[in-house]
Design a protein around this motif. Sequence first.
Motif, PDB file in Angstrom:
ATOM      1  N   ASN A 185      37.656  32.065  32.878  1.00 27.21           N
ATOM      2  CA  ASN A 185      36.849  32.826  33.818  1.00 27.21           C
ATOM      3  C   ASN A 185      36.051  31.886  34.722  1.00 27.21           C
ATOM      4  OD1 ASN A 185      35.413  35.432  34.653  1.00 27.21           O
ATOM      5  ND2 ASN A 185      33.693  34.124  34.048  1.00 27.21           N
ATOM      6  N   GLU A 186      36.221  32.045  36.018  1.00 25.70           N
ATOM      7  CA  GLU A 186      35.414  31.342  37.027  1.00 25.70           C
ATOM      8  C   GLU A 186      35.221  29.851  36.732  1.00 25.70           C
ATOM      9  OE1 GLU A 186      31.717  33.367  37.658  1.00 25.70           O
ATOM     10  OE2 GLU A 186      32.672  35.066  38.616  1.00 25.70           O
ATOM     11  N   PRO A 187      36.291  29.073  36.700  1.00 30.30           N
ATOM     12  CA  PRO A 187      36.129  27.633  36.442  1.00 30.30           C
ATOM     13  C   PRO A 187      35.166  26.964  37.424  1.00 30.30           C
ATOM     14  CG  PRO A 187      38.369  28.157  37.211  1.00 30.30           C
ATOM     15  CD  PRO A 187      37.693  29.445  36.892  1.00 30.30           C
ATOM     16  N   MET A 188      35.180  27.416  38.673  1.00 29.19           N
ATOM     17  CA  MET A 188      34.305  26.802  39.676  1.00 29.19           C
ATOM     18  C   MET A 188      32.837  26.938  39.275  1.00 29.19           C
ATOM     19  SD  MET A 188      32.475  27.760  42.918  1.00 29.19           S
ATOM     20  CE  MET A 188      32.762  29.438  42.995  1.00 29.19           C
ATOM     21  N   VAL A 189      32.454  28.133  38.861  1.00 29.84           N
ATOM     22  CA  VAL A 189      31.041  28.380  38.538  1.00 29.84           C
ATOM     23  C   VAL A 189      30.635  27.557  37.318  1.00 29.84           C
ATOM     24  CG1 VAL A 189      29.364  30.142  37.847  1.00 29.84           C
ATOM     25  CG2 VAL A 189      31.141  30.690  39.532  1.00 29.84           C
ATOM     26  N   GLN A 239      51.337  39.704  31.255  1.00 32.02           N
ATOM     27  CA  GLN A 239      50.903  38.924  32.414  1.00 32.02           C
ATOM     28  C   GLN A 239      49.785  37.994  31.998  1.00 32.02           C
ATOM     29  OE1 GLN A 239      50.262  40.873  36.046  1.00 32.02           O
ATOM     30  NE2 GLN A 239      51.696  42.524  35.610  1.00 32.02           N
ATOM     31  N   ILE A 240      49.805  36.804  32.599  1.00 31.87           N
ATOM     32  CA  ILE A 240      48.746  35.844  32.307  1.00 31.87           C
ATOM     33  C   ILE A 240      48.351  35.135  33.604  1.00 31.87           C
ATOM     34  CG2 ILE A 240      50.459  34.112  31.518  1.00 31.87           C
ATOM     35  CD1 ILE A 240      48.184  33.174  29.538  1.00 31.87           C
ATOM     36  N   GLY A 241      47.051  34.924  33.771  1.00 31.82           N
ATOM     37  CA  GLY A 241      46.575  34.285  34.994  1.00 31.82           C
ATOM     38  C   GLY A 241      45.186  33.709  34.812  1.00 31.82           C
ATOM     39  N   ILE A 242      44.589  33.348  35.923  1.00 33.69           N
ATOM     40  CA  ILE A 242      43.239  32.759  35.908  1.00 33.69           C
ATOM     41  C   ILE A 242      42.382  33.615  36.833  1.00 33.69           C
ATOM     42  CG2 ILE A 242      43.651  31.202  37.895  1.00 33.69           C
ATOM     43  CD1 ILE A 242      42.208  28.990  36.222  1.00 33.69           C
ATOM     44  N   VAL A 243      41.066  33.570  36.627  1.00 33.06           N
ATOM     45  CA  VAL A 243      40.211  34.328  37.550  1.00 33.06           C
ATOM     46  C   VAL A 243      39.212  33.403  38.236  1.00 33.06           C
ATOM     47  CG1 VAL A 243      38.825  35.190  35.605  1.00 33.06           C
ATOM     48  CG2 VAL A 243      38.561  36.241  37.810  1.00 33.06           C
ATOM     49  N   ASN A 244      39.222  33.448  39.558  1.00 33.14           N
ATOM     50  CA  ASN A 244      38.321  32.617  40.345  1.00 33.14           C
ATOM     51  C   ASN A 244      37.240  33.456  41.020  1.00 33.14           C
ATOM     52  OD1 ASN A 244      39.140  29.882  40.052  1.00 33.14           O
ATOM     53  ND2 ASN A 244      40.986  30.332  41.233  1.00 33.14           N
ATOM     54  N   TYR A 321      49.050  36.721  38.656  1.00 30.34           N
ATOM     55  CA  TYR A 321      48.255  37.536  39.580  1.00 30.34           C
ATOM     56  C   TYR A 321      47.101  36.670  40.064  1.00 30.34           C
ATOM     57  CZ  TYR A 321      45.443  37.697  35.393  1.00 30.34           C
ATOM     58  OH  TYR A 321      44.715  37.316  34.302  1.00 30.34           O
ATOM     59  N   PHE A 322      46.487  37.083  41.154  1.00 27.75           N
ATOM     60  CA  PHE A 322      45.284  36.397  41.628  1.00 27.75           C
ATOM     61  C   PHE A 322      44.087  37.147  41.043  1.00 27.75           C
ATOM     62  CE2 PHE A 322      41.874  34.927  44.169  1.00 27.75           C
ATOM     63  CZ  PHE A 322      42.268  33.741  44.770  1.00 27.75           C
ATOM     64  N   GLY A 323      43.404  36.527  40.082  1.00 29.23           N
ATOM     65  CA  GLY A 323      42.204  37.143  39.506  1.00 29.23           C
ATOM     66  C   GLY A 323      41.018  36.817  40.402  1.00 29.23           C
ATOM     67  N   LEU A 324      40.358  37.852  40.878  1.00 28.99           N
ATOM     68  CA  LEU A 324      39.262  37.650  41.841  1.00 28.99           C
ATOM     69  C   LEU A 324      37.973  38.277  41.325  1.00 28.99           C
ATOM     70  CD1 LEU A 324      38.177  37.085  44.803  1.00 28.99           C
ATOM     71  CD2 LEU A 324      38.972  39.395  45.354  1.00 28.99           C
ATOM     72  N   ASN A 325      36.920  37.468  41.256  1.00 29.23           N
ATOM     73  CA  ASN A 325      35.584  38.025  41.023  1.00 29.23           C
ATOM     74  C   ASN A 325      34.835  37.957  42.336  1.00 29.23           C
ATOM     75  OD1 ASN A 325      36.252  38.241  38.344  1.00 29.23           O
ATOM     76  ND2 ASN A 325      34.825  36.676  37.620  1.00 29.23           N
ATOM     77  N   TYR A 326      34.464  39.106  42.861  1.00 27.11           N
ATOM     78  CA  TYR A 326      33.711  39.124  44.125  1.00 27.11           C
ATOM     79  C   TYR A 326      32.344  39.766  43.919  1.00 27.11           C
ATOM     80  CZ  TYR A 326      31.979  40.126  48.728  1.00 27.11           C
ATOM     81  OH  TYR A 326      31.153  40.181  49.830  1.00 27.11           O
ATOM     82  N   TYR A 327      31.320  39.064  44.342  1.00 28.54           N
ATOM     83  CA  TYR A 327      29.967  39.612  44.280  1.00 28.54           C
ATOM     84  C   TYR A 327      29.304  39.692  45.643  1.00 28.54           C
ATOM     85  CZ  TYR A 327      29.949  39.562  39.230  1.00 28.54           C
ATOM     86  OH  TYR A 327      30.234  39.844  37.923  1.00 28.54           O
ATOM     87  N   SER A 328      29.498  38.631  46.457  1.00 29.93           N
ATOM     88  CA  SER A 328      28.678  38.548  47.653  1.00 29.93           C
ATOM     89  C   SER A 328      29.307  37.616  48.683  1.00 29.93           C
ATOM     90  CB  SER A 328      27.294  38.037  47.240  1.00 29.93           C
ATOM     91  OG  SER A 328      26.421  38.047  48.329  1.00 29.93           O
ATOM     92  N   ILE A 390      41.031  42.501  40.877  1.00 27.14           N
ATOM     93  CA  ILE A 390      39.597  42.257  41.055  1.00 27.14           C
ATOM     94  C   ILE A 390      38.995  42.451  39.666  1.00 27.14           C
ATOM     95  CG2 ILE A 390      37.478  43.017  42.191  1.00 27.14           C
ATOM     96  CD1 ILE A 390      39.369  44.175  44.422  1.00 27.14           C
ATOM     97  N   LEU A 391      38.599  41.341  39.050  1.00 26.89           N
ATOM     98  CA  LEU A 391      38.218  41.429  37.631  1.00 26.89           C
ATOM     99  C   LEU A 391      36.713  41.484  37.420  1.00 26.89           C
ATOM    100  CD1 LEU A 391      41.003  39.230  36.035  1.00 26.89           C
ATOM    101  CD2 LEU A 391      40.748  41.714  35.964  1.00 26.89           C
ATOM    102  N   GLU A 392      35.956  41.295  38.493  1.00 28.42           N
ATOM    103  CA  GLU A 392      34.510  41.539  38.425  1.00 28.42           C
ATOM    104  C   GLU A 392      34.008  41.919  39.798  1.00 28.42           C
ATOM    105  OE1 GLU A 392      31.991  38.504  36.652  1.00 28.42           O
ATOM    106  OE2 GLU A 392      33.501  38.101  35.118  1.00 28.42           O
ATOM    107  N   ASN A 393      33.181  42.952  39.824  1.00 30.27           N
ATOM    108  CA  ASN A 393      32.440  43.321  41.018  1.00 30.27           C
ATOM    109  C   ASN A 393      31.251  44.124  40.522  1.00 30.27           C
ATOM    110  OD1 ASN A 393      32.649  45.761  43.606  1.00 30.27           O
ATOM    111  ND2 ASN A 393      32.074  43.654  43.938  1.00 30.27           N
ATOM    112  N   GLY A 394      30.063  43.736  40.937  1.00 29.79           N
ATOM    113  CA  GLY A 394      28.899  44.462  40.439  1.00 29.79           C
ATOM    114  C   GLY A 394      27.617  43.869  40.963  1.00 29.79           C
ATOM    115  N   ILE A 395      26.523  44.437  40.496  1.00 24.43           N
ATOM    116  CA  ILE A 395      25.214  44.047  41.029  1.00 24.43           C
ATOM    117  C   ILE A 395      24.162  44.208  39.937  1.00 24.43           C
ATOM    118  CG2 ILE A 395      24.567  46.351  41.860  1.00 24.43           C
ATOM    119  CD1 ILE A 395      23.632  44.975  44.413  1.00 24.43           C
ATOM    120  N   ALA A 396      23.101  43.421  40.068  1.00 25.65           N
ATOM    121  CA  ALA A 396      22.051  43.495  39.042  1.00 25.65           C
ATOM    122  C   ALA A 396      20.936  44.447  39.469  1.00 25.65           C
ATOM    123  CB  ALA A 396      21.461  42.109  38.826  1.00 25.65           C
TER     124      ALA A 396
END
Length: 484
Positions: A185-189, A239-244, A321-328, A390-396
């Motif tokens: 999950n989110e290697p960049m972060v 299916q197997i993939g990564i999420v960025n 697949y392209f796993g995408l977490n988008y927040y902002s 899209i594996l994460e989208n949300g807000i606090a």
Amino acid sequence: FLLLPCLIFGRTTVNLPNPSDDDELLKFPDDLMIGVASSAFQTEGAWDVDGKSPSNWDEYTHVNNFGANADIACDSYHKYKEDIKLAANGNFKFFRMSLSWSRILPTGSIGNINYNAINHYKNVLNEVKKQGMIPFVTLYHWDHPAIFDKFGGWNSEKMIIAFNDYAQVVFKHFANIVKFWTTINEPMVYCYYGHGKGFFPPGDTFEGRGPYICGQNMLIAHAQVYHLFKNKYNNSDSQIGIVNACWNFYPENPSEPESADIAFEYNCGWLSNPIFSKEGDYPVIMKQRIKENSYLEGLSTSRLPELTEPMINLIKGTSDYFGLNYYSSRMSDKVEKTQSGKWFDDSGVNMTINNEWPMDVATWIPIVPEGLGDILRIIKNKYNNPPVYILENGIASNGSSYDLVRTKYFYSHMKEMLAAKNRDGCNVKAYVVWSLLDSFEWVAGYRQYFGIVYVDHNSPQRTRTPKTSYYWLKDMIHQRALPS
Ligand code: LGS
């Protein structure tokens, strides 16, 4: 010439639909699944129960983090049936969760499997299926046996071997139950905060190199595990993939649209390009600039490690697949090239916030729904329209159950996602809400709640109360369309 970058990077204006087409755009097509997500460390608690060893985050939060830890968290280790029922009653189809590495392999060694953990996760996964949902499992959502950080964590290549061992055990026991996998999950972060900024364990502040080394080790670990799965555990329908994690960028100065393209490459492209592009390497702009900066700093090699030919061949194409977490989103602005040796500074682009964007008060995340549509179109054009989950989208929010801001956030983001899919042909296959529960929010502890279900962290029972957004989503998923 200003049009050219727009064409290349997918910022073309799309004709708006006739009003009569509007309702069609708001429908959920049959091939779109709506899910809800959580992660092990943020929810499970039971940090030392049934043979689990301390994870990197257990150790870190026991000495840092302003007194907040996840020793109990949402107590989902014991309350998983209630959680799964809540998700199923919310009409969600996918249940995204992660496994705790330090529960499964407490010493990190493959010779020491904790069968309590194997049995626990078997029960959890079977419960997800019994409740009519599809489990979507992340192997690594940032927690690993603490012992690994003694030898450098993800800055050490030993982690690649350790991750393979762990994956092997997980696949052996669960590949017959689980069809959808995410390696990391989110290697960049994680790499940026853990090995650059020092906010996450192991707390390295090695900004000009650490994230790059960590990122490369994660890419290789991911790719090896992808091949392991394909060679030994694949089913025709798995299916197997990564999420960025990707933000969308808008140029501050419209006459310099390339600032947004460069920012995209450092943020999303860095760990997506080696997997999804034809060349299978880091983005050209990153390679060039980091090398230039490194030479200016008097180094004889680039701070960005090289992906060699065999590495490229190992990594290229390793995601179903392209796993995408988008927040902002962010604004991007060119700055004079710096020599500071810091990750994003290597880009020569500043990330800023547009004051006109509304802010979420709990995290100060700007709410930019159009950024989701725009990033989906960029992914489509850049990486040959891969299936996108899209594996994460949300807000606090601050925890109230009456969460109208969150409800509006989901509405506006789902609307953008549906337009990108239904109108622009982006191949979106899943939209997953972050998160089911108000959970332990890493370094923010319990000060930011992303849940659609309120959890009373002051009650010993960790009582759960669905919020307004939960009921709204439940209805939306049932209708399979957004209201106009
Ligand atoms: O809970 C985490 C969520 C919350 O917000 C989850 O475990 C992560 O996978 C994911 O990173 N999460 C997340 N990300 C968005 C944070 C945006 C912060 C922007 C900071 C800009 C400097």
